[in-house]
Write a protein that holds these residues in place. Sequence first.
Motif, short mmCIF file in Angstrom:
data_model
loop_
_atom_site.label_atom_id
_atom_site.label_comp_id
_atom_site.label_asym_id
_atom_site.label_seq_id
_atom_site.Cartn_x
_atom_site.Cartn_y
_atom_site.Cartn_z
N VAL A 73 0.85 -1.20 0.00
CA VAL A 73 0.00 0.00 0.00
C VAL A 73 0.88 1.25 0.00
CG1 VAL A 73 -1.70 1.34 1.31
CG2 VAL A 73 -1.93 -1.14 1.13
N ILE A 74 1.93 1.24 0.80
CA ILE A 74 2.83 2.39 0.90
C ILE A 74 3.42 2.74 -0.46
CG2 ILE A 74 5.11 3.02 1.82
CD1 ILE A 74 4.10 1.66 4.48
N LYS A 75 3.83 1.73 -1.20
CA LYS A 75 4.39 1.95 -2.54
C LYS A 75 3.32 2.45 -3.50
CE LYS A 75 7.53 -0.22 -5.79
NZ LYS A 75 8.39 -1.39 -6.01
N ARG A 76 2.14 1.83 -3.44
CA ARG A 76 1.07 2.16 -4.39
C ARG A 76 0.56 3.59 -4.23
NH1 ARG A 76 -4.34 1.27 -3.64
NH2 ARG A 76 -3.95 -0.26 -2.02
N ILE A 77 0.45 4.08 -3.00
CA ILE A 77 -0.15 5.41 -2.79
C ILE A 77 0.88 6.52 -2.59
CG2 ILE A 77 -2.31 4.40 -1.96
CD1 ILE A 77 -1.55 5.26 0.87
N GLY A 78 2.17 6.18 -2.67
CA GLY A 78 3.20 7.22 -2.65
C GLY A 78 3.51 7.79 -1.28
N ILE A 79 3.54 6.93 -0.27
CA ILE A 79 3.92 7.38 1.07
C ILE A 79 5.43 7.63 1.10
CG2 ILE A 79 4.12 6.66 3.50
CD1 ILE A 79 1.23 7.34 2.62
N ARG A 80 5.84 8.71 1.75
CA ARG A 80 7.28 9.05 1.85
C ARG A 80 7.87 8.65 3.20
NH1 ARG A 80 9.51 13.05 -1.08
NH2 ARG A 80 11.38 12.03 -0.30
N MET A 81 7.02 8.61 4.26
CA MET A 81 7.48 8.29 5.61
C MET A 81 6.40 7.49 6.31
SD MET A 81 9.88 8.70 7.81
CE MET A 81 9.99 8.15 9.48
N HIS A 82 6.79 6.40 6.98
CA HIS A 82 5.83 5.56 7.71
C HIS A 82 6.37 5.29 9.11
CE1 HIS A 82 2.73 2.54 8.40
NE2 HIS A 82 3.69 1.76 8.87
N TYR A 83 5.49 5.38 10.09
CA TYR A 83 5.81 5.06 11.48
C TYR A 83 5.11 3.76 11.85
CZ TYR A 83 7.47 9.86 11.85
OH TYR A 83 8.15 11.03 11.66
N ASP A 84 5.86 2.80 12.38
CA ASP A 84 5.29 1.49 12.72
C ASP A 84 5.99 0.95 13.96
OD1 ASP A 84 4.45 -1.44 12.40
OD2 ASP A 84 3.66 -0.57 10.54
N ASN A 85 5.28 0.13 14.74
CA ASN A 85 5.89 -0.47 15.93
C ASN A 85 6.44 -1.86 15.66
OD1 ASN A 85 3.37 -1.70 15.73
ND2 ASN A 85 3.16 -1.93 17.93
N SER A 86 6.46 -2.28 14.39
CA SER A 86 6.99 -3.59 14.00
C SER A 86 8.29 -3.42 13.22
CB SER A 86 5.97 -4.34 13.14
OG SER A 86 6.59 -5.42 12.46
N GLN A 87 9.39 -3.92 13.79
CA GLN A 87 10.68 -3.83 13.09
C GLN A 87 10.61 -4.57 11.76
OE1 GLN A 87 13.65 -2.05 14.20
NE2 GLN A 87 13.90 -2.31 11.99
N GLU A 88 9.90 -5.69 11.73
CA GLU A 88 9.76 -6.47 10.49
C GLU A 88 9.10 -5.63 9.40
OE1 GLU A 88 7.72 -10.60 8.84
OE2 GLU A 88 7.11 -9.82 10.78
N GLN A 89 8.02 -4.91 9.74
CA GLN A 89 7.35 -4.06 8.75
C GLN A 89 8.26 -2.91 8.31
OE1 GLN A 89 4.21 -4.47 7.14
NE2 GLN A 89 4.65 -6.49 7.97
N VAL A 90 8.96 -2.29 9.26
CA VAL A 90 9.89 -1.20 8.93
C VAL A 90 10.94 -1.69 7.93
CG1 VAL A 90 11.75 0.24 9.89
CG2 VAL A 90 9.53 0.13 11.04
N ASP A 91 11.52 -2.85 8.21
CA ASP A 91 12.55 -3.40 7.32
C ASP A 91 12.00 -3.68 5.92
OD1 ASP A 91 14.30 -3.29 9.47
OD2 ASP A 91 14.18 -5.43 9.93
N LYS A 92 10.81 -4.25 5.84
CA LYS A 92 10.21 -4.57 4.54
C LYS A 92 9.88 -3.29 3.76
CE LYS A 92 8.36 -9.10 5.68
NZ LYS A 92 7.16 -9.93 5.84
N ILE A 93 9.42 -2.25 4.45
CA ILE A 93 9.11 -0.98 3.79
C ILE A 93 10.39 -0.38 3.20
CG2 ILE A 93 8.38 1.41 4.21
CD1 ILE A 93 6.42 0.07 6.38
N ILE A 94 11.45 -0.36 3.98
CA ILE A 94 12.72 0.19 3.52
C ILE A 94 13.25 -0.61 2.33
CG2 ILE A 94 15.15 0.55 4.16
CD1 ILE A 94 14.04 1.26 7.03
N LEU A 95 13.14 -1.94 2.40
CA LEU A 95 13.66 -2.83 1.35
C LEU A 95 12.87 -2.72 0.05
CD1 LEU A 95 15.75 -5.13 0.83
CD2 LEU A 95 13.94 -6.72 1.52
N ASN A 96 11.55 -2.55 0.14
CA ASN A 96 10.68 -2.69 -1.04
C ASN A 96 10.11 -1.39 -1.60
OD1 ASN A 96 10.50 -5.70 -1.37
ND2 ASN A 96 9.85 -5.53 0.76
#
Length: 106
Positions: A73-96
Amino acid sequence: ITASMNISFDYDGVLSTSPGKALASIKMHQGHTVYIITARRREDSEEVYATAKELKIPRARVYFTEGVDKWHVIKRIGIRMHYDNSQEQVDKIILNTGAHAQLYNP
């Protein structure tokens, strides 16, 4: 002054907390467009929509990934910054995506 960005917040553990709501309010006051992106299912949306209403985030900017990784979703809608409490999600966002992601621990 930084340019306006699309910034997203996870709900559980981030916008479900007072400091998370305060951070979202600050970002909106700075002129950024704030979204909620949660892995929750749409059927479990009452609290999420109540928080969106409290923060004056339109329902159209609330996304439920239904358990799927948020980076899609972050990629599709053009998010520039995301705050999350899951390190796994943070890592995947940065990677993808081209977005920044930050681990949030209030």
